[in-house]
Design a protein around this motif. Structure first.
Motif, PDB file in Angstrom:
ATOM      1  N   GLU A  53       0.848  -1.176   0.000  1.00 40.83           N
ATOM      2  CA  GLU A  53       0.000   0.000   0.000  1.00 40.83           C
ATOM      3  C   GLU A  53       0.892   1.238   0.000  1.00 40.83           C
ATOM      4  O   GLU A  53       2.063   1.206   0.407  1.00 40.83           O
ATOM      5  N   GLY A  54       0.322   2.319  -0.471  1.00 45.06           N
ATOM      6  CA  GLY A  54       1.024   3.591  -0.421  1.00 45.06           C
ATOM      7  C   GLY A  54       2.243   3.670  -1.310  1.00 45.06           C
ATOM      8  O   GLY A  54       3.187   4.387  -0.983  1.00 45.06           O
ATOM      9  N   LEU A  55       2.256   2.953  -2.452  1.00 40.80           N
ATOM     10  CA  LEU A  55       3.407   3.015  -3.342  1.00 40.80           C
ATOM     11  C   LEU A  55       3.385   4.296  -4.164  1.00 40.80           C
ATOM     12  O   LEU A  55       2.336   4.737  -4.640  1.00 40.80           O
ATOM     13  N   VAL A  56       4.561   4.889  -4.320  1.00 39.26           N
ATOM     14  CA  VAL A  56       4.685   6.059  -5.179  1.00 39.26           C
ATOM     15  C   VAL A  56       4.559   5.588  -6.621  1.00 39.26           C
ATOM     16  O   VAL A  56       5.242   4.648  -7.039  1.00 39.26           O
ATOM     17  N   PRO A  57       3.712   6.203  -7.434  1.00 38.14           N
ATOM     18  CA  PRO A  57       3.492   5.674  -8.785  1.00 38.14           C
ATOM     19  C   PRO A  57       4.663   5.890  -9.736  1.00 38.14           C
ATOM     20  O   PRO A  57       4.736   5.215 -10.757  1.00 38.14           O
ATOM     21  N   ASP A  58       5.547   6.816  -9.456  1.00 34.62           N
ATOM     22  CA  ASP A  58       6.628   7.152 -10.383  1.00 34.62           C
ATOM     23  C   ASP A  58       7.973   7.031  -9.664  1.00 34.62           C
ATOM     24  O   ASP A  58       8.625   8.025  -9.351  1.00 34.62           O
ATOM     25  N   LEU A  59       8.372   5.816  -9.384  1.00 36.85           N
ATOM     26  CA  LEU A  59       9.638   5.578  -8.708  1.00 36.85           C
ATOM     27  C   LEU A  59      10.792   5.581  -9.709  1.00 36.85           C
ATOM     28  O   LEU A  59      10.602   5.227 -10.882  1.00 36.85           O
ATOM     29  N   PRO A  60      12.004   5.955  -9.278  1.00 37.73           N
ATOM     30  CA  PRO A  60      13.151   5.850 -10.176  1.00 37.73           C
ATOM     31  C   PRO A  60      13.353   4.417 -10.638  1.00 37.73           C
ATOM     32  O   PRO A  60      13.081   3.450  -9.927  1.00 37.73           O
ATOM     33  N   ALA A  61      13.856   4.269 -11.865  1.00 38.77           N
ATOM     34  CA  ALA A  61      13.989   2.933 -12.461  1.00 38.77           C
ATOM     35  C   ALA A  61      14.948   2.060 -11.662  1.00 38.77           C
ATOM     36  O   ALA A  61      14.729   0.856 -11.522  1.00 38.77           O
ATOM     37  N   GLN A  62      16.022   2.650 -11.128  1.00 35.99           N
ATOM     38  CA  GLN A  62      16.979   1.834 -10.381  1.00 35.99           C
ATOM     39  C   GLN A  62      16.358   1.303  -9.098  1.00 35.99           C
ATOM     40  O   GLN A  62      16.639   0.173  -8.671  1.00 35.99           O
ATOM     41  N   VAL A  63      15.504   2.107  -8.468  1.00 38.34           N
ATOM     42  CA  VAL A  63      14.796   1.644  -7.260  1.00 38.34           C
ATOM     43  C   VAL A  63      13.886   0.474  -7.614  1.00 38.34           C
ATOM     44  O   VAL A  63      13.829  -0.537  -6.890  1.00 38.34           O
ATOM     45  N   GLN A  64      13.197   0.572  -8.731  1.00 37.44           N
ATOM     46  CA  GLN A  64      12.294  -0.510  -9.129  1.00 37.44           C
ATOM     47  C   GLN A  64      13.074  -1.782  -9.464  1.00 37.44           C
ATOM     48  O   GLN A  64      12.659  -2.886  -9.108  1.00 37.44           O
ATOM     49  N   ARG A  65      14.192  -1.639 -10.159  1.00 37.19           N
ATOM     50  CA  ARG A  65      14.986  -2.822 -10.493  1.00 37.19           C
ATOM     51  C   ARG A  65      15.526  -3.495  -9.235  1.00 37.19           C
ATOM     52  O   ARG A  65      15.549  -4.722  -9.120  1.00 37.19           O
ATOM     53  N   THR A  66      15.987  -2.677  -8.285  1.00 38.19           N
ATOM     54  CA  THR A  66      16.500  -3.250  -7.042  1.00 38.19           C
ATOM     55  C   THR A  66      15.405  -3.976  -6.276  1.00 38.19           C
ATOM     56  O   THR A  66      15.611  -5.089  -5.759  1.00 38.19           O
ATOM     57  N   ALA A  67      14.222  -3.381  -6.213  1.00 34.25           N
ATOM     58  CA  ALA A  67      13.102  -4.032  -5.525  1.00 34.25           C
ATOM     59  C   ALA A  67      12.711  -5.335  -6.225  1.00 34.25           C
ATOM     60  O   ALA A  67      12.409  -6.345  -5.572  1.00 34.25           O
ATOM     61  N   PHE A  68      12.726  -5.344  -7.551  1.00 30.42           N
ATOM     62  CA  PHE A  68      12.389  -6.561  -8.288  1.00 30.42           C
ATOM     63  C   PHE A  68      13.381  -7.671  -7.966  1.00 30.42           C
ATOM     64  O   PHE A  68      12.993  -8.825  -7.769  1.00 30.42           O
ATOM     65  N   ARG A  69      14.689  -7.341  -7.908  1.00 27.93           N
ATOM     66  CA  ARG A  69      15.686  -8.366  -7.619  1.00 27.93           C
ATOM     67  C   ARG A  69      15.556  -8.897  -6.187  1.00 27.93           C
ATOM     68  O   ARG A  69      15.819 -10.075  -5.924  1.00 27.93           O
ATOM     69  N   VAL A  70      15.157  -8.045  -5.268  1.00 31.28           N
ATOM     70  CA  VAL A  70      14.944  -8.504  -3.893  1.00 31.28           C
ATOM     71  C   VAL A  70      13.805  -9.519  -3.858  1.00 31.28           C
ATOM     72  O   VAL A  70      13.918 -10.589  -3.232  1.00 31.28           O
ATOM     73  N   VAL A  71      12.696  -9.216  -4.529  1.00 33.42           N
ATOM     74  CA  VAL A  71      11.562 -10.143  -4.556  1.00 33.42           C
ATOM     75  C   VAL A  71      11.959 -11.430  -5.273  1.00 33.42           C
ATOM     76  O   VAL A  71      11.622 -12.540  -4.832  1.00 33.42           O
ATOM     77  N   GLN A  72      12.667 -11.315  -6.372  1.00 36.02           N
ATOM     78  CA  GLN A  72      13.083 -12.505  -7.114  1.00 36.02           C
ATOM     79  C   GLN A  72      13.969 -13.411  -6.275  1.00 36.02           C
ATOM     80  O   GLN A  72      13.786 -14.632  -6.249  1.00 36.02           O
ATOM     81  N   GLU A  73      14.930 -12.832  -5.572  1.00 35.67           N
ATOM     82  CA  GLU A  73      15.822 -13.634  -4.741  1.00 35.67           C
ATOM     83  C   GLU A  73      15.061 -14.272  -3.591  1.00 35.67           C
ATOM     84  O   GLU A  73      15.298 -15.433  -3.241  1.00 35.67           O
ATOM     85  N   GLY A  74      14.138 -13.507  -2.983  1.00 37.44           N
ATOM     86  CA  GLY A  74      13.365 -14.073  -1.885  1.00 37.44           C
ATOM     87  C   GLY A  74      12.497 -15.233  -2.318  1.00 37.44           C
ATOM     88  O   GLY A  74      12.415 -16.267  -1.627  1.00 37.44           O
ATOM     89  N   LEU A  75      11.817 -15.119  -3.466  1.00 35.60           N
ATOM     90  CA  LEU A  75      10.986 -16.211  -3.954  1.00 35.60           C
ATOM     91  C   LEU A  75      11.818 -17.433  -4.334  1.00 35.60           C
ATOM     92  O   LEU A  75      11.430 -18.583  -4.064  1.00 35.60           O
ATOM     93  N   THR A  76      12.981 -17.199  -4.956  1.00 37.16           N
ATOM     94  CA  THR A  76      13.845 -18.323  -5.332  1.00 37.16           C
ATOM     95  C   THR A  76      14.332 -19.076  -4.100  1.00 37.16           C
ATOM     96  O   THR A  76      14.331 -20.317  -4.050  1.00 37.16           O
ATOM     97  N   ASN A  77      14.775 -18.346  -3.086  1.00 34.81           N
ATOM     98  CA  ASN A  77      15.262 -18.993  -1.872  1.00 34.81           C
ATOM     99  C   ASN A  77      14.141 -19.735  -1.144  1.00 34.81           C
ATOM    100  O   ASN A  77      14.353 -20.823  -0.583  1.00 34.81           O
TER     101      ASN A  77
END
Length: 415
Positions: A304-328
Motif C-alpha cells: 500500500e502507499g506506493l509512489v506511482p513514479d519511482l526511479p527505475a533503479q529503485v524498481q529494479r533493485t526491488a524486483f531483484r529482492v523479490v526474485q531472490e526471496g521467492l527463489t530462496n
C-alpha cells in the motif's frame, strides 16, 4: 640458396641485436674511456707548455748531455702524472665528481690547464642537479683561472666565457634535457601501469556483473524449471512421463550445481565497480509471482502507499529482492506460504519477502552462496539496507529498504 640466405640474414640480425644490447648496457663506461683518452693529449700538452721556458734555460745552463736528459724526463713525468690522474678521475666522474672538480681546480691554478676545468664543469652540470654547488665550483675555477693565467682583463674575460661559461651552459642544457626525457619515460611507465590496473579493475567489475546477472536470471529460470519438473513427476499420469520429469529435474539440479562452480570462478569479491543494472522493474512483479504460482508455490502479494513514479533503479533493485526471496523460499522451504509486501515508508521503499517453514520434504538443493551476497551489494549500491534472518516459526524473512531520494537522475520507470 634462398634458405641459406635467409638463415645467414637471421644470424646476422641476431648478432647485430646482441652487439647492440651489449653496447647499450656499457655505453656510459665506453663514453668515459673515450673522454679520458681523447682529452689526455690536450691535458698533457697544456701541462708541458708552461715549462718550455724552464727547459730552455736548464738546457743552456747544463753542459752535460745526460743532465739535460734527466731534466727533460723529470718535466715529462711531471706532465704525465697529472694527466694520468685526470684520466682516473674522468672514469669516476659519476660516482666521485668532487675528485674531478678538485683536480681540475688544482691544475688550472698551478699550470693554467683549462681543459680539465671545462670538462669537470660540463660533466657535473650533466649528471648532477645541485646548482648551488655547481655555482660554487664555477666561482672557484674563475678565481683559479685569474691567478693561474697571466693575462689581461679582457683576455681573462674571453677565457672564462669560452672555457668555463660555455661548457657549464651546455652541460646544464644537456642535463635538463636528460631529466625531462627521464621524467617523460617515468610518466609513460606510470600511465601504462595505471592503465593495466584500470583494465584489471574493469575486468573484475565485469566478472562480478556477469556472475550476478547469471545468478539473477539463469539460476532463477533453472530453479523454476526444476520445480515444474518436480511437480510433474509427482502428478504424472503414467510412469513414462514421471521418469521424463525426473530426468529433467535431475538435469536441472546438476545444472544448478555446475552454475555454482561457474559463479565461483567469475566472482571477484576483492573489489568491484557498480554493475550494469538489468531491465526488469516493478511492473514485472505480477508476471514473476504468476510464474511461481504456476510452479505450485503459494504467494500472497500485499502493499500500500506506493509512489506511482519511482526511479527505475529503485524498481529494479526491488524486483531483484523479490526474485531472490521467492527463489530462496522455493529452494529451501518447499510448500511454504510466501508473502511479498511492498510499501512506501519514510526511509524509502520497503520490500519484504517472508515464508513459513517447509511443509514438503525434499533433497537439499545446490547452494551457490552468492545470492544474498550479490543482493546485499546491489542494495548497498542503491543506498539502502538489507536484512535477513529466521523467523520465530522456523521460516525466513528478507527485508530491504531502498531510499527513493538517493537517486537524483531523471530516469523513471513505467507508471
Amino acid at each position: 640458396m634462398r634458405q641459406w640466405t635467409a638463415r645467414q640474414a637471421r644470424e646476422l640480425g641476431g648478432l647485430w641485436r646482441h652487439n647492440a644490447e651489449w653496447w647499450w648496457r656499457r655505453r656510459l663506461r665506453i663514453a668515459d674511456w673515450v673522454y679520458a683518452l681523447g682529452l689526455a693529449p690536450f691535458v698533457l700538452f697544456l701541462q708541458i707548455l708552461p715549462q718550455l721556458g724552464l727547459v730552455q734555460r736548464l738546457l743552456a745552463a747544463l753542459p752535460r748531455h745526460h743532465e739535460a736528459v734527466f731534466v727533460l724526463t723529470s718535466i715529462l713525468l711531471l706532465g704525465l702524472v697529472p694527466t694520468a690522474m685526470f684520466c682516473v678521475t674522468v672514469l669516476l666522474r659519476r660516482s666521485r665528481p668532487m675528485w674531478l672538480l678538485g683536480l681540475a681546480s688544482i691544475l688550472l691554478l698551478a699550470f693554467g690547464d683549462f681543459v680539465p676545468a671545462a670538462f669537470a664543469l660540463y660533466s657535473y652540470a650533466v649528471h648532477f642537479d645541485d646548482r648551488r654547488l655547481l655555482a660554487g665550483w664555477f666561482a672557484l675555477m674563475t678565481l683559479a683561472m685569474g691567478f693561474g693565467l697571466d693575462v689581461s682583463g679582457i683576455t681573462l674575460f674571453v677565457n672564462v666565457s669560452m672555457f668555463l661559461v660555455v661548457p657549464t651552459t651546455f652541460g646544464l642544457w644537456v642535463g635538463t634535457r636528460r631529466q625531462l626525457v627521464d621524467r617523460l619515460h617515468e610518466r609513460a611507465e606510470r600511465l601504462e601501469r595505471e592503465q593495466h590496473l584500470m583494465a584489471e579493475r574493469a575486468i573484475g567489475a565485469e566478472r562480478t556483473r556477469i556472475a550476478r546477472e547469471m545468478h539473477d536470471v539463469v539460476a532463477h529460470r533453472v530453479s523454476l524449471m526444476v520445480l515444474h519438473a518436480g511437480g510433474l513427476e509427482v502428478s504424472a499420469p503414467d510412469e513414462r512421463t514421471a521418469d521424463a520429469a525426473g530426468v529433467i529435474r535431475t538435469t536441472g539440479r546438476e545444472a544448478l550445481a555446475e552454475l555454482r562452480g561457474i559463479l565461483g570462478v567469475l566472482r571477484d569479491d576483492t573489489g568491484a565497480e557498480a554493475p550494469t543494472a538489468p531491465q526488469p522493474v516493478l511492473a514485472d512483479l505480477d508476471r514473476l509471482v504468476e510464474e511461481w504460482r504456476g510452479a505450485g508455490m503459494t504467494v500472497v502479494r500485499t502493499g500500500e502507499g506506493l509512489v506511482p513514479d519511482l526511479p527505475a533503479q529503485v524498481q529494479r533493485t526491488a524486483f531483484r529482492v523479490v526474485q531472490e526471496g521467492l527463489t530462496n523460499a522455493a529452494k529451501h522451504a518447499p510448500g511454504a506460504r510466501v508473502t511479498v509486501d511492498l510499501r512506501t515508508e519514510p526511509g524509502g521503499l520497503a520490500v519484504e519477502v517472508a515464508n513459513g517453514p517447509a511443509t514438503v520434504r525434499s533433497a537439499p538443493p545446490p547452494v551457490s552462496g552468492f545470492g544474498l551476497t550479490g543482493l546485499h551489494e546491489r542494495v548497498t549500491l542503491a543506498g539502502g539496507t538489507l536484512t535477513s534472518g529466521r523467523r520465530f516459526d522456523g521460516g525466513w524473512r528478507l527485508r530491504a529498504i531502498v531510499p527513493i531520494d538517493h537517486h537524483t537522475g531523471t530516469e523513471r520507470g513505467p507508471r
